[in-house]
Design a protein around this motif. Structure first.
Motif, PDB file in Angstrom:
ATOM      1  N   PHE A   1      46.099  36.386  45.220  1.00  0.00           N
ATOM      2  CA  PHE A   1      46.701  37.880  45.617  1.00  0.00           C
ATOM      3  C   PHE A   1      46.305  38.025  47.217  1.00  0.00           C
ATOM      4  CE2 PHE A   1      45.475  42.485  45.840  1.00  0.00           C
ATOM      5  CZ  PHE A   1      46.806  42.805  45.490  1.00  0.00           C
ATOM      6  N   GLU A   2      47.281  38.267  47.836  1.00  0.00           N
ATOM      7  CA  GLU A   2      47.088  38.706  49.397  1.00  0.00           C
ATOM      8  C   GLU A   2      46.741  40.444  49.214  1.00  0.00           C
ATOM      9  OE1 GLU A   2      47.550  36.670  51.889  1.00  0.00           O
ATOM     10  OE2 GLU A   2      48.279  35.023  50.712  1.00  0.00           O
ATOM     11  N   ILE A   3      45.458  40.430  50.076  1.00  0.00           N
ATOM     12  CA  ILE A   3      44.938  41.532  49.875  1.00  0.00           C
ATOM     13  C   ILE A   3      45.976  42.827  50.772  1.00  0.00           C
ATOM     14  CG2 ILE A   3      43.681  41.756  52.081  1.00  0.00           C
ATOM     15  CD1 ILE A   3      42.270  43.172  49.044  1.00  0.00           C
ATOM     16  N   ALA A   4      46.637  42.146  51.588  1.00  0.00           N
ATOM     17  CA  ALA A   4      47.835  43.347  52.108  1.00  0.00           C
ATOM     18  C   ALA A   4      48.668  43.697  51.174  1.00  0.00           C
ATOM     19  CB  ALA A   4      48.612  42.377  53.323  1.00  0.00           C
ATOM     20  N   ASP A   5      48.994  42.908  50.095  1.00  0.00           N
ATOM     21  CA  ASP A   5      49.980  43.521  48.860  1.00  0.00           C
ATOM     22  C   ASP A   5      49.366  44.973  48.580  1.00  0.00           C
ATOM     23  OD1 ASP A   5      51.581  41.167  48.934  1.00  0.00           O
ATOM     24  OD2 ASP A   5      50.821  40.416  47.187  1.00  0.00           O
ATOM     25  N   LEU A   6      48.384  45.247  48.815  1.00  0.00           N
ATOM     26  CA  LEU A   6      47.873  46.611  48.142  1.00  0.00           C
ATOM     27  C   LEU A   6      48.744  47.750  49.204  1.00  0.00           C
ATOM     28  CD1 LEU A   6      43.997  46.263  48.209  1.00  0.00           C
ATOM     29  CD2 LEU A   6      45.790  46.571  46.183  1.00  0.00           C
ATOM     30  N   PHE A   7      49.040  47.244  50.379  1.00  0.00           N
ATOM     31  CA  PHE A   7      49.904  48.135  51.071  1.00  0.00           C
ATOM     32  C   PHE A   7      51.187  48.482  50.757  1.00  0.00           C
ATOM     33  CE2 PHE A   7      47.424  45.787  54.636  1.00  0.00           C
ATOM     34  CZ  PHE A   7      45.993  46.536  54.442  1.00  0.00           C
ATOM     35  N   GLY A   8      51.885  47.786  49.814  1.00  0.00           N
ATOM     36  CA  GLY A   8      53.082  47.933  49.426  1.00  0.00           C
ATOM     37  C   GLY A   8      53.179  48.522  48.097  1.00  0.00           C
ATOM     38  N   LEU A   9      51.909  49.219  47.454  1.00  0.00           N
ATOM     39  CA  LEU A   9      51.813  49.732  46.222  1.00  0.00           C
ATOM     40  C   LEU A   9      51.702  51.309  46.485  1.00  0.00           C
ATOM     41  CD1 LEU A   9      49.395  47.307  44.617  1.00  0.00           C
ATOM     42  CD2 LEU A   9      51.966  47.271  44.407  1.00  0.00           C
ATOM     43  N   ASP A  10      52.153  51.930  45.273  1.00  0.00           N
ATOM     44  CA  ASP A  10      51.747  53.288  45.358  1.00  0.00           C
ATOM     45  C   ASP A  10      50.184  53.461  45.098  1.00  0.00           C
ATOM     46  OD1 ASP A  10      54.485  53.942  44.905  1.00  0.00           O
ATOM     47  OD2 ASP A  10      54.422  54.248  43.074  1.00  0.00           O
ATOM     48  N   LEU A  11      49.649  54.631  45.573  1.00  0.00           N
ATOM     49  CA  LEU A  11      48.187  54.903  45.648  1.00  0.00           C
ATOM     50  C   LEU A  11      47.593  54.765  44.142  1.00  0.00           C
ATOM     51  CD1 LEU A  11      47.930  57.851  47.897  1.00  0.00           C
ATOM     52  CD2 LEU A  11      47.422  55.545  48.309  1.00  0.00           C
ATOM     53  N   SER A  12      48.357  55.000  43.129  1.00  0.00           N
ATOM     54  CA  SER A  12      47.771  55.043  41.773  1.00  0.00           C
ATOM     55  C   SER A  12      47.570  53.645  41.199  1.00  0.00           C
ATOM     56  CB  SER A  12      48.588  55.881  40.904  1.00  0.00           C
ATOM     57  OG  SER A  12      49.964  55.484  40.663  1.00  0.00           O
ATOM     58  N   VAL A  13      48.564  52.843  41.851  1.00  0.00           N
ATOM     59  CA  VAL A  13      48.765  51.324  41.348  1.00  0.00           C
ATOM     60  C   VAL A  13      47.465  50.512  42.239  1.00  0.00           C
ATOM     61  CG1 VAL A  13      49.989  49.358  41.239  1.00  0.00           C
ATOM     62  CG2 VAL A  13      51.126  51.498  40.787  1.00  0.00           C
ATOM     63  N   ALA A  14      47.300  50.833  43.482  1.00  0.00           N
ATOM     64  CA  ALA A  14      46.364  50.369  44.185  1.00  0.00           C
ATOM     65  C   ALA A  14      45.049  50.738  43.721  1.00  0.00           C
ATOM     66  CB  ALA A  14      46.216  50.720  45.569  1.00  0.00           C
ATOM     67  N   ALA A  15      44.870  51.899  43.231  1.00  0.00           N
ATOM     68  CA  ALA A  15      43.495  52.600  42.446  1.00  0.00           C
ATOM     69  C   ALA A  15      43.170  51.765  41.168  1.00  0.00           C
ATOM     70  CB  ALA A  15      43.502  54.113  42.409  1.00  0.00           C
ATOM     71  N   ASP A  16      44.374  51.393  40.502  1.00  0.00           N
ATOM     72  CA  ASP A  16      44.008  50.536  39.041  1.00  0.00           C
ATOM     73  C   ASP A  16      43.402  49.263  39.636  1.00  0.00           C
ATOM     74  OD1 ASP A  16      44.672  52.582  37.255  1.00  0.00           O
ATOM     75  OD2 ASP A  16      46.889  52.191  37.174  1.00  0.00           O
ATOM     76  N   ILE A  17      43.942  48.656  40.580  1.00  0.00           N
ATOM     77  CA  ILE A  17      43.554  47.423  40.866  1.00  0.00           C
ATOM     78  C   ILE A  17      42.132  47.454  41.523  1.00  0.00           C
ATOM     79  CG2 ILE A  17      43.693  45.367  42.693  1.00  0.00           C
ATOM     80  CD1 ILE A  17      46.951  45.850  42.334  1.00  0.00           C
ATOM     81  N   ALA A  18      41.734  48.635  42.242  1.00  0.00           N
ATOM     82  CA  ALA A  18      40.390  48.893  42.677  1.00  0.00           C
ATOM     83  C   ALA A  18      39.484  48.803  41.372  1.00  0.00           C
ATOM     84  CB  ALA A  18      40.501  49.992  43.511  1.00  0.00           C
ATOM     85  N   THR A  19      40.112  49.562  40.508  1.00  0.00           N
ATOM     86  CA  THR A  19      38.987  49.838  39.394  1.00  0.00           C
ATOM     87  C   THR A  19      38.834  48.718  38.666  1.00  0.00           C
ATOM     88  OG1 THR A  19      40.178  51.979  39.002  1.00  0.00           O
ATOM     89  CG2 THR A  19      39.141  50.999  37.197  1.00  0.00           C
ATOM     90  N   VAL A  20      39.875  47.712  38.514  1.00  0.00           N
ATOM     91  CA  VAL A  20      39.430  46.348  37.984  1.00  0.00           C
ATOM     92  C   VAL A  20      38.669  45.548  38.882  1.00  0.00           C
ATOM     93  CG1 VAL A  20      40.517  44.125  37.195  1.00  0.00           C
ATOM     94  CG2 VAL A  20      41.759  46.110  36.867  1.00  0.00           C
ATOM     95  N   ILE A  21      38.589  45.591  40.014  1.00  0.00           N
ATOM     96  CA  ILE A  21      37.925  44.757  40.867  1.00  0.00           C
ATOM     97  C   ILE A  21      36.626  45.305  40.989  1.00  0.00           C
ATOM     98  CG2 ILE A  21      37.469  44.175  43.447  1.00  0.00           C
ATOM     99  CD1 ILE A  21      40.566  43.964  43.810  1.00  0.00           C
ATOM    100  N   GLY A  22      36.435  46.691  40.940  1.00  0.00           N
ATOM    101  CA  GLY A  22      35.042  47.185  40.682  1.00  0.00           C
ATOM    102  C   GLY A  22      34.451  46.940  39.708  1.00  0.00           C
ATOM    103  N   PHE A  23      34.967  47.084  38.554  1.00  0.00           N
ATOM    104  CA  PHE A  23      34.518  46.518  37.195  1.00  0.00           C
ATOM    105  C   PHE A  23      33.860  45.089  37.266  1.00  0.00           C
ATOM    106  CE2 PHE A  23      34.886  44.788  32.863  1.00  0.00           C
ATOM    107  CZ  PHE A  23      34.008  45.479  32.105  1.00  0.00           C
ATOM    108  N   LEU A  24      34.772  44.189  37.794  1.00  0.00           N
ATOM    109  CA  LEU A  24      34.325  42.857  37.868  1.00  0.00           C
ATOM    110  C   LEU A  24      33.140  42.713  38.782  1.00  0.00           C
ATOM    111  CD1 LEU A  24      37.845  41.142  38.032  1.00  0.00           C
ATOM    112  CD2 LEU A  24      36.482  41.331  35.956  1.00  0.00           C
ATOM    113  N   GLY A  25      33.278  43.473  39.931  1.00  0.00           N
ATOM    114  CA  GLY A  25      32.221  43.191  40.760  1.00  0.00           C
ATOM    115  C   GLY A  25      30.625  43.683  40.331  1.00  0.00           C
ATOM    116  N   GLN A  26      30.536  44.432  39.195  1.00  0.00           N
ATOM    117  CA  GLN A  26      29.484  44.928  38.775  1.00  0.00           C
ATOM    118  C   GLN A  26      28.889  44.154  37.698  1.00  0.00           C
ATOM    119  OE1 GLN A  26      30.388  49.040  37.740  1.00  0.00           O
ATOM    120  NE2 GLN A  26      31.022  48.719  35.511  1.00  0.00           N
ATOM    121  N   HIS A  27      29.289  42.976  37.408  1.00  0.00           N
ATOM    122  CA  HIS A  27      28.698  42.127  36.397  1.00  0.00           C
ATOM    123  C   HIS A  27      28.467  40.709  36.848  1.00  0.00           C
ATOM    124  CE1 HIS A  27      31.216  45.190  34.093  1.00  0.00           C
ATOM    125  NE2 HIS A  27      30.300  44.553  32.864  1.00  0.00           N
ATOM    126  N   SER A  28      27.519  39.992  36.525  1.00  0.00           N
ATOM    127  CA  SER A  28      27.090  38.805  37.274  1.00  0.00           C
ATOM    128  C   SER A  28      27.967  37.790  36.210  1.00  0.00           C
ATOM    129  CB  SER A  28      25.628  38.529  37.084  1.00  0.00           C
ATOM    130  OG  SER A  28      25.094  38.429  35.837  1.00  0.00           O
TER     131      SER A  28
END
Length: 110
Positions: free
Chosen positions: A48-75
């Motif tokens: 996944f190219e991080i720049a792909d976030l720039f072509g997304l609606d804010l709510s869609v980018a926020a959903d991706i950020a939610t997933v990444i944040g969830f994954l980042g809080q687990h070892s």
């Protein structure tokens, strides 16, 4: 640094919205599908190219950020199939990848 915990229910809601979008036929759908497939098996399905976030609606980018944040809080690794979305991912892979790519796209847990 304060960490804002992201609960599983919020994450699953975000994943379900992302899966619904990835099943559609838009430029956003392609970007979201690439994110989900990179999470599933990046070496075989592409990253996944991080720049792909720039072509997304804010709510869609926020959903991706939610997933990444969830994954980042687990070892350790948590893959989407471990959260119960294996069948959904198989559908997305079949939609967005060629048959040869699909055969190579086994779960990272296999």
């Amino acid at each position: 640094m304060d960490i804002l915990p992201i609960d599983r229910a919020s994450t699953e809601s975000a994943i379900e919205r992302l899966i619904d979008l990835a099943r559609s036929d838009t430029g956003q759908a392609r970007r979201v599908a690439r994110f989900l497939m990179a999470w599933w098996n990046g070496p075989d399905l592409g990253h996944f190219e991080i720049a792909d976030l720039f072509g997304l609606d804010l709510s869609v980018a926020a959903d991706i950020a939610t997933v990444i944040g969830f994954l980042g809080q687990h070892s350790g690794a948590i893959y989407i199939d471990a959260l119960g979305y294996e069948a959904d991912m198989q559908d997305i892979i079949a939609r967005w990848r060629s048959p040869a790519d699909t055969e190579a796209a086994t779960s990272p847990n296999d």
